[in-house]
Enzyme design. Structure first.
Site, PDB file in Angstrom:
ATOM      1  N   GLY A 309       0.691  -1.140  -0.158  1.00  0.00           N
ATOM      2  CA  GLY A 309       0.030   0.167  -0.025  1.00  0.00           C
ATOM      3  C   GLY A 309       0.959   1.339  -0.106  1.00  0.00           C
ATOM      4  N   MET A 310       0.542   2.245  -0.816  1.00  0.00           N
ATOM      5  CA  MET A 310       1.127   3.592  -0.893  1.00  0.00           C
ATOM      6  C   MET A 310       0.309   4.658  -1.155  1.00  0.00           C
ATOM      7  SD  MET A 310       4.578   4.434  -2.898  1.00  0.00           S
ATOM      8  CE  MET A 310       5.733   5.350  -2.408  1.00  0.00           C
ATOM      9  N   CYS A 316      -3.167   9.520   4.613  1.00  0.00           N
ATOM     10  CA  CYS A 316      -2.056   9.647   3.820  1.00  0.00           C
ATOM     11  C   CYS A 316      -2.006  10.663   2.969  1.00  0.00           C
ATOM     12  CB  CYS A 316      -1.822   8.324   2.986  1.00  0.00           C
ATOM     13  SG  CYS A 316      -1.655   6.939   3.995  1.00  0.00           S
ATOM     14  N   ARG A 412      10.650   7.233   8.344  1.00  0.00           N
ATOM     15  CA  ARG A 412       9.998   6.300   7.482  1.00  0.00           C
ATOM     16  C   ARG A 412       9.758   6.708   6.010  1.00  0.00           C
ATOM     17  NH1 ARG A 412       4.951   3.288   7.339  1.00  0.00           N
ATOM     18  NH2 ARG A 412       3.307   3.903   5.886  1.00  0.00           N
ATOM     19  N   GLY A 484     -24.714   0.487  -4.695  1.00  0.00           N
ATOM     20  CA  GLY A 484     -24.501  -0.411  -3.737  1.00  0.00           C
ATOM     21  C   GLY A 484     -24.550   0.207  -2.310  1.00  0.00           C
TER      22      GLY A 484
HETATM   23  P1  XMP Z   1      -5.649   3.559   7.137  1.00  0.00           P
HETATM   24  O1  XMP Z   1      -6.371   3.541   6.096  1.00  0.00           O
HETATM   25  O2  XMP Z   1      -6.144   2.283   8.011  1.00  0.00           O
HETATM   26  O3  XMP Z   1      -4.237   3.442   6.916  1.00  0.00           O
HETATM   27  O4  XMP Z   1      -5.848   4.581   8.135  1.00  0.00           O
HETATM   28  C1  XMP Z   1      -3.208   3.071   7.863  1.00  0.00           C
HETATM   29  C2  XMP Z   1      -1.751   3.228   7.062  1.00  0.00           C
HETATM   30  O5  XMP Z   1      -1.548   4.325   6.502  1.00  0.00           O
HETATM   31  C3  XMP Z   1      -0.154   4.230   6.424  1.00  0.00           C
HETATM   32  N1  XMP Z   1       0.429   5.635   7.032  1.00  0.00           N
HETATM   33  C4  XMP Z   1       0.739   6.873   6.281  1.00  0.00           C
HETATM   34  N2  XMP Z   1       0.926   6.687   4.999  1.00  0.00           N
HETATM   35  N3  XMP Z   1       1.555   9.253   5.229  1.00  0.00           N
HETATM   36  C5  XMP Z   1       1.058   8.170   4.509  1.00  0.00           C
HETATM   37  O6  XMP Z   1       1.363   8.410   3.155  1.00  0.00           O
HETATM   38  C6  XMP Z   1       1.477   8.960   6.668  1.00  0.00           C
HETATM   39  O7  XMP Z   1       1.687   9.764   7.359  1.00  0.00           O
HETATM   40  C7  XMP Z   1       1.092   7.733   7.109  1.00  0.00           C
HETATM   41  N4  XMP Z   1       0.962   7.129   8.564  1.00  0.00           N
HETATM   42  C8  XMP Z   1       0.409   5.909   8.230  1.00  0.00           C
HETATM   43  C9  XMP Z   1       0.776   3.120   7.155  1.00  0.00           C
HETATM   44  O8  XMP Z   1       0.973   2.270   6.170  1.00  0.00           O
HETATM   45  C10 XMP Z   1      -0.561   2.626   7.847  1.00  0.00           C
HETATM   46  O9  XMP Z   1      -0.629   1.354   8.288  1.00  0.00           O
END
Ligand code: XMP
Length: 497
Positions: A309-310, A316, A412, A484
Site C-alpha cells: 500500500g502506498m 496519507c 519512515r 451499492g
Molecule cells: P488507514 O487507512 O487504515 O491506513 O488509516 C493506515 C496506514 O497508512 C499508512 N500511513 C501513512 N501513509 N502518510 C502516508 O502516506 C502518513 O503519514 C502515514 N501514516 C501511516 C501506514 O501504512 C498505515 O498502516
C-alpha cells in the site's frame, strides 16, 4: 460472465476496493465453517487475518495485547526510544489475558488530587497504592473515589484515606480464578501479589462484567511458548539494528516490520539480510510496496512477509505530495501474484474502512489486512479521549504528519533531517469507536459471511479460485457504487456492530 482478476487489473487503470465488486459463487457450507486462518509471515499463522498498524495513535501495549487476545496481532510503533518500545513489547509478551494492562498505581505520599487526575485522564476511579508508587512495589492499599468523596483538602496524602483491608490473590492466579474470586468477594479490584507482597498484576471486575457484552474472543494468537504474539516496527538505520537486537534478545518479539512508505530501497535489502543473518529465528516484514518488481527484490533479499500500500491510508498524502502510489485493490492483486508464487504472504495495508474491504483484499491475494483508522479512537488505542464540537474523539495522525515527525518518525519517509520537512500525512481526530473487543469479532464474522457468498470456504480455496479464473469480478461505475450503498433514505442508522 464478468472478468477474471488478471483481465480486470491489466487495463492500464488502477482500482481500489470500492471500484471492484465480486460475483457471488455457489454456497455449500455454513459461514461459521469458513476458515480464515492465514500466514501473516512465512512462520506466523493467525486465526483472524487482521492486524493493527504500527502508528503512535494506534498500537502500543494495550492494542497489541487485545489484538493478539482476539486471534489477530498488533505491531507496536517505533516513534519512541528503544527502551520505551522494548518495555511495551515486554509488557505485551508477558501479559495474561484477563488482567489490566496498565494498572493505575499511586504512592502513599501522593495527594488525593492525583486520583482525581487519574479519573479525568484515564477514567479510573481507583488505584493500587504501593511503597514505590509503581507496579512491582510492596502493596499497601487501594484507594477509590469513594474514599475521597468527602475529603476537602486535596493535598491529603493517599495513605490517610486508602483502604488497607484487602483481598488479594497469589501471583500466577489464572484469569478464570480471578474472575470467580471477584464475583464472590464483590470487590471491584483483585490485586495479585508475589511472596514478597509486591503488586504483580491487577484483575478488574469490569473486565469480566464487560466480557458478557462482547462476542466470545475465540483462541488467542500465541507463540510456541504460550505468550501472546506481538510485532514491532523498526527503521533501517544503524541504530535500528540495536532496536532489533534488543527486541529479539530481550523480548522475543515475534516479527519486525521495516516501516517505510517506499520499501524498495538498498536500505531495506541490507537490513533484511542483516536481520536474517544475525537473528535467524526472527521474521521480517518488509515494505511498503505496490508493484511486483518491488516485491520480488525484497523477497529475494529474504523477507518473510510484505506490506502492500502506498498512499491508500486514510491519513496519507503521499500520492498527492510525491506523485507515487497505486489504487489499493490493483496494488494488492499485482503484489500478491508475485509474492504468492514465491511463498511470501502479504498484508494489505491502508484504506480498510469496512468488512467488505477486508474480504476484497483477501480475495485478491492478501493473507491479512492492516488497519489504522478502523482501530484509532478505540478504547485500546493510545491517547486520551477529548470532546471536539460536541463529539467524543481521540487523536489519529499519519506517521508522516509534521506532528508525528516532530517526535522522530521522519525516517519512515526517507526524510533528510537536515533539510525542510515535507509532510506525507495529516493529523486530526476520529470518533470514539468503543472497544476492539467488539469490532474485531464482528469484522471477522462479516468476512466469513463474505467468503460464504463468494463460495470459498477457506483462504486457500479463494486463492485457487483467484488464480484459476473461477473468481469473477467487475469494476463498478460511480453510479453502481452509489447504488451499492444505502440510498433514497431520508434518515437511517448504520450500525455494522
Ligand atoms: P488507514 O487507512 O487504515 O491506513 O488509516 C493506515 C496506514 O497508512 C499508512 N500511513 C501513512 N501513509 N502518510 C502516508 O502516506 C502518513 O503519514 C502515514 N501514516 C501511516 C501506514 O501504512 C498505515 O498502516
Amino acid at each position: 460472465d464478468g472478468y477474471t482478476a488478471a483481465q480486470l487489473f491489466n487495463q492500464g487503470i488502477c482500482n481500489t476496493y470500492d471500484d471492484v465488486i465480486f460475483h457471488p459463487g455457489h454456497i455449500n457450507f455454513a459461514a461459521n465453517e469458513v476458515d480464515l486462518t492465514c500466514n501473516v509471515t512465512r512462520n506466523i499463522k493467525l486465526r483472524v487475518p487482521i492486524v493493527s498498524s504500527p502508528m503512535d495513535t494506534v498500537t502500543e501495549t494495550e492494542m497489541a495485547i487485545t489484538m493478539a487476545t482476539l486471534g489477530g496481532m498488533g505491531f507496536i510503533h517505533y516513534n519512541n526510544t528503544l527502551e520505551d518500545q522494548l518495555a511495551m513489547v515486554q509488557r505485551a509478551k508477558s501479559h495474561t489475558p484477563g488482567f489490566i494492562v496498565t494498572p493505575a498505581v499511586l504512592g502513599p505520599q501522593d495527594p488525593v488530587m492525583k486520583l482525581f487526575e487519574l479519573k479525568n485522564t484515564r477514567g479510573f476511579s481507583s488505584a493500587c497504592v504501593t511503597d514505590t508508587g509503581a507496579l512491582g512495589g510492596k502493596l499497601l492499599g487501594i484507594v477509590t473515589t469513594r474514599d475521597i468523596d468527602f475529603v476537602n483538602d486535596r493535598l491529603t496524602p493517599i495513605s490517610e484515606v486508602m483502604t488497607t483491608d484487602l483481598i488479594t490473590a497469589p501471583e500466577g492466579t489464572s484469569a478464570e480464578t480471578a474472575g470467580a474470586l471477584l464475583r464472590k468477594c464483590k470487590k471491584n479490584k483483585l490485586p495479585l501479589v508475589n511472596a514478597a507482597g509486591e503488586l504483580v498484576a491487577l484483575a478488574s471486575r469490569s473486565y469480566f462484567r464487560d466480557a458478557r457484552s462482547f462476542p466470545a474472543p475465540g483462541e488467542p494468537s500465541l507463540d510456541p511458548n504460550g505468550k501472546l504474539r506481538v510485532g514491532a516496527a523498526v527503521g533501517t538505520r544503524d541504530s535500528d539494528r540495536d532496536r532489533v537486537k534488543a527486541l529479539w534478545e530481550q523480548a522475543r518479539v515475534d516479527a519486525v516490520i521495516l516501516d517505510s512508505s517506499q520499501g524498495d530501497s538498498t536500505y531495506q535489502v541490507q537490513m533484511i539480510k542483516h536481520i536474517k543473518a544475525a537473528h535467524p529465528g526472527l521474521d521480517v516484514i518488509a515494505g511498503n510496496v505496490v508493484t511486483g518488481a518491488q516485491a520480488r527484490r525484497l523477497i529475494e533479499a529474504g523477507c518473510d512477509g510484505l506490506r502492500v500500500g502506498m498512499g491508500s491510508g486514510s491519513i496519507c498524502t503521499t500520492q498527492e505530495v510525491c506523485a507515487v502510489g497505486r489504487g489499493q485493490a490493483t496494488a494488492v492483486y499485482h503484489v500478491a501474484r508475485v509474492a504468492n508464487s514465491l511463498g511470501c504472504p502479504i498484508i494489505a495495508d491502508g484504506g480498510i474502512q469496512n468488512s467488505g474491504h477486508i474480504t476484497k483484499a483477501i480475495a485478491l491475494g492478501a493473507s491479512a489486512v492492516m488497519c489504522g483508522s478502523l482501530f484509532a479512537g478505540t478504547t485500546e488505542a493510545p491517547g486520551e479521549y477529548f470532546t471536539l464540537n460536541g463529539v467524543r474523539v481521540k487523536k489519529y495522525r499519519g506517521m508522516g504528519s509534521l506532528e508525528a515527525m516532530a517526535k522522530g518518525s521522519e525516517t519512515r519517509y526517507h526524510s533528510d533531517t537536515q533539510s525542510l520537512k515535507i509532510a506525507q500525512g495529516v493529523s486530526g481526530a476520529v470518533k470514539d469507536k468503543g472497544s476492539v473487543r467488539r469490532t474485531v469479532p464482528f469484522l471477522a464474522q462479516a468476512v466469513k459471511q463474505g467468503f460464504q457468498d463468494l463460495g470459498a470456504s477457506s483462504v486457500a480455496q479463494a486463492r485457487e479460485m483467484l488464480y484459476n479464473g473461477a473468481m469473477r469480478m467487475e469494476a463498478r461505475t460511480s453510479a453502481a457504487q452509489a447504488e451499492g450503498n444505502v440510498h433514497d433514505m431520508v434518515a437511517y442508522e448504520k450500525k455494522p456492530w
